[in-house]
Design a protein around this motif. Sequence first.
Motif, PDB file in Angstrom:
ATOM      1  N   GLY A 149       1.934  -3.852  -4.752  1.00 16.79           N
ATOM      2  CA  GLY A 149       3.225  -4.338  -5.252  1.00 16.79           C
ATOM      3  C   GLY A 149       4.366  -3.975  -4.322  1.00 16.79           C
ATOM      4  O   GLY A 149       5.199  -4.816  -3.983  1.00 16.79           O
ATOM      5  N   TRP A 150       4.376  -2.714  -3.895  1.00 13.18           N
ATOM      6  CA  TRP A 150       5.439  -2.230  -2.998  1.00 13.18           C
ATOM      7  C   TRP A 150       5.495  -3.045  -1.716  1.00 13.18           C
ATOM      8  O   TRP A 150       6.527  -3.572  -1.321  1.00 13.18           O
ATOM      9  CB  TRP A 150       5.209  -0.743  -2.689  1.00 13.18           C
ATOM     10  N   SER A 154       4.151  -5.920  -0.819  1.00 12.13           N
ATOM     11  CA  SER A 154       4.420  -7.352  -0.927  1.00 12.13           C
ATOM     12  C   SER A 154       5.928  -7.581  -1.090  1.00 12.13           C
ATOM     13  O   SER A 154       6.491  -8.529  -0.533  1.00 12.13           O
ATOM     14  CB  SER A 154       3.651  -7.978  -2.093  1.00 12.13           C
ATOM     15  N   PHE A 155       6.567  -6.695  -1.848  1.00  9.52           N
ATOM     16  CA  PHE A 155       8.016  -6.836  -2.016  1.00  9.52           C
ATOM     17  C   PHE A 155       8.747  -6.560  -0.696  1.00  9.52           C
ATOM     18  O   PHE A 155       9.663  -7.284  -0.306  1.00  9.52           O
ATOM     19  CB  PHE A 155       8.530  -5.888  -3.108  1.00  9.52           C
ATOM     20  N   SER A 208       9.602 -12.709  -8.959  1.00 10.92           N
ATOM     21  CA  SER A 208       8.213 -12.366  -8.667  1.00 10.92           C
ATOM     22  C   SER A 208       7.281 -13.342  -9.374  1.00 10.92           C
ATOM     23  O   SER A 208       7.299 -13.447 -10.593  1.00 10.92           O
ATOM     24  CB  SER A 208       7.946 -10.945  -9.172  1.00 10.92           C
ATOM     25  N   GLN A 244       6.307  -2.970  -7.277  1.00  9.98           N
ATOM     26  CA  GLN A 244       7.354  -3.956  -6.991  1.00  9.98           C
ATOM     27  C   GLN A 244       8.735  -3.424  -7.389  1.00  9.98           C
ATOM     28  O   GLN A 244       9.709  -3.541  -6.650  1.00  9.98           O
ATOM     29  CB  GLN A 244       7.095  -5.249  -7.768  1.00  9.98           C
ATOM     30  N   ILE A 248       0.652 -12.632  -4.841  1.00  6.71           N
ATOM     31  CA  ILE A 248       1.973 -12.163  -5.230  1.00  6.71           C
ATOM     32  C   ILE A 248       2.972 -12.911  -4.363  1.00  6.71           C
ATOM     33  O   ILE A 248       2.974 -12.748  -3.143  1.00  6.71           O
ATOM     34  CB  ILE A 248       2.104 -10.647  -4.981  1.00  6.71           C
ATOM     35  N   THR A 283       6.869 -13.481  -3.638  1.00  7.33           N
ATOM     36  CA  THR A 283       8.172 -12.874  -3.883  1.00  7.33           C
ATOM     37  C   THR A 283       9.239 -13.700  -3.208  1.00  7.33           C
ATOM     38  O   THR A 283       9.123 -14.015  -2.022  1.00  7.33           O
ATOM     39  CB  THR A 283       8.208 -11.444  -3.304  1.00  7.33           C
TER      40      THR A 283
END
Lengths: 288, 288
Positions: free
Chosen positions: B57-58, B60-61, B80, B100, B124, B126
């Motif tokens: 999550g981290w 990809s953001f 998202s 995220q 994912i 974003t």
Amino acid sequence: MSERERIALLSTLFASNVPVGIGDDAAVLEGGLVWTVDAQVDGTHFDRAWLSWSDVGWRSFMAAASDLAAMNAAPIGALSALVLDPTVDDAALEALARGQADAARTVGAPIVGGNLARGRETSITTTLLGRASRPALRSGAHLGDGVWLAGFVGRAATGLAALRDGALADPRCIDAWRRPRALVGLSLDDASAAIDVSDGLALDASHIAEASGVQLVLDEASLRAIDPAITLEAMLHGGEDYALVATSSRNLPGFVRIGAVEEGHGVALRTAAGVIPIPPRGFDHFAT
Amino acid sequence: MSERERIALLSTLFASNVPVGIGDDAAVLEGGLVWTVDAQVDGTHFDRAWLSWSDVGWRSFMAAASDLAAMNAAPIGALSALVLDPTVDDAALEALARGQADAARTVGAPIVGGNLARGRETSITTTLLGRASRPALRSGAHLGDGVWLAGFVGRAATGLAALRDGALADPRCIDAWRRPRALVGLSLDDASAAIDVSDGLALDASHIAEASGVQLVLDEASLRAIDPAITLEAMLHGGEDYALVATSSRNLPGFVRIGAVEEGHGVALRTAAGVIPIPPRGFDHFAT
């Protein structure tokens, strides 16, 4: 967790007051910017047995554009993020993109950028930005407002069912499913609440009812009069038409009155025999 | 078609003058709005063997936020869109979303909405919106400008290689790969051109060279001085660090000078033995 519970979890984690939902997700930012994202996944949201790649591109774009229409927003532009599986060859990609570009031109939302990625499963994620001087939300319906509908409901589901059954179908129904048209440009300035009908009239109307703390009572006769060839079942529960349902105390140009906002909760149908609650059935990807 | 040719096809079909690219796709709209979308696909962009869901999550953001940083834009917010395969259970989703949300807080880009969908493959997507009074583009590099670097290059690739080989690694390299940090907030007001280093310094710098019609000559000694423990190979060709490379005739605070803009094309390395062209190797998802 159901999809609904998962969305509630995400809303909590993201610490945001903006609705996070399925299909009609739109956030309102500074200056009336309205922002939405929608993903269509091969096998989940579209079935290539009955759709050309160009259809797939068109309808994925319209599904996202419909969210802007429901917020009373005029489009500024769009981004397209494609994940393509290896079977999507160059000709397929070109057809897909042409479908997107045709839809973008039709609603006046130019595609200004995007992303291409490889995967084992094809998906099309479309994000649109627009601007609304009076954004329409789900939460503003008042007792005594009328319930209004623009566009047709039940046609897309009827068209899809005919394709699946190999039955003869009204070409308008096939077209409604293959080539839906988001009702961008229809003014909702006088609407107290609005939503687009992506998951079915009953389910989407129930979102307005819940957010506004009211009941939406739909009128059977008014619904049947719109499209006598479509069953009431398809009208209430068929998705993917991208009609708009709104509440308002005034006449909404381009809309037909189909009911009233009353005390209570959920959605009901006023019939000759009385008022019957309608279960908000719909499609929950994560239901077990 | 290569990925590059596919992107060119899409640019033509969408009839847009805004760059459509991989990783650092950002469009500039009215009022200095800067808009970008990035997709990370399980198995293509991340490998869960060495990443927790929170890491996924981290990063990809951050990959998406880095595109805003490269455009000199201050974040407004993010959406998202998650496609989740059936193995992503509720705990995994919560960890993913926490990653995220932590990244969003770190760069000051609140997640204001999104979309949840079911699929056979997790991805994912974003999208971030920001604003830039002076957007930095790829096309503005001038002869005589310096080439400037912020952040580190080669660490993420070094960390990933160590994980794959089961080798001991500098924890900073593992962290660079697992938890990259987009350089949001670093001013590029004085940059003539900029890009983020997602696919490798040589490849990303070559995009500036091509768009600006110049050659970027990197200085081997300056690069080696930044991070003596990292090989030149990793520095030039390792991706996923999300450093920033810019060109400017002035000093750029927070940046180190690593070369100069000269006549010619492509990217080259100035060594003790002379100037050597660097092939813009990189990752092309669609290369055959």
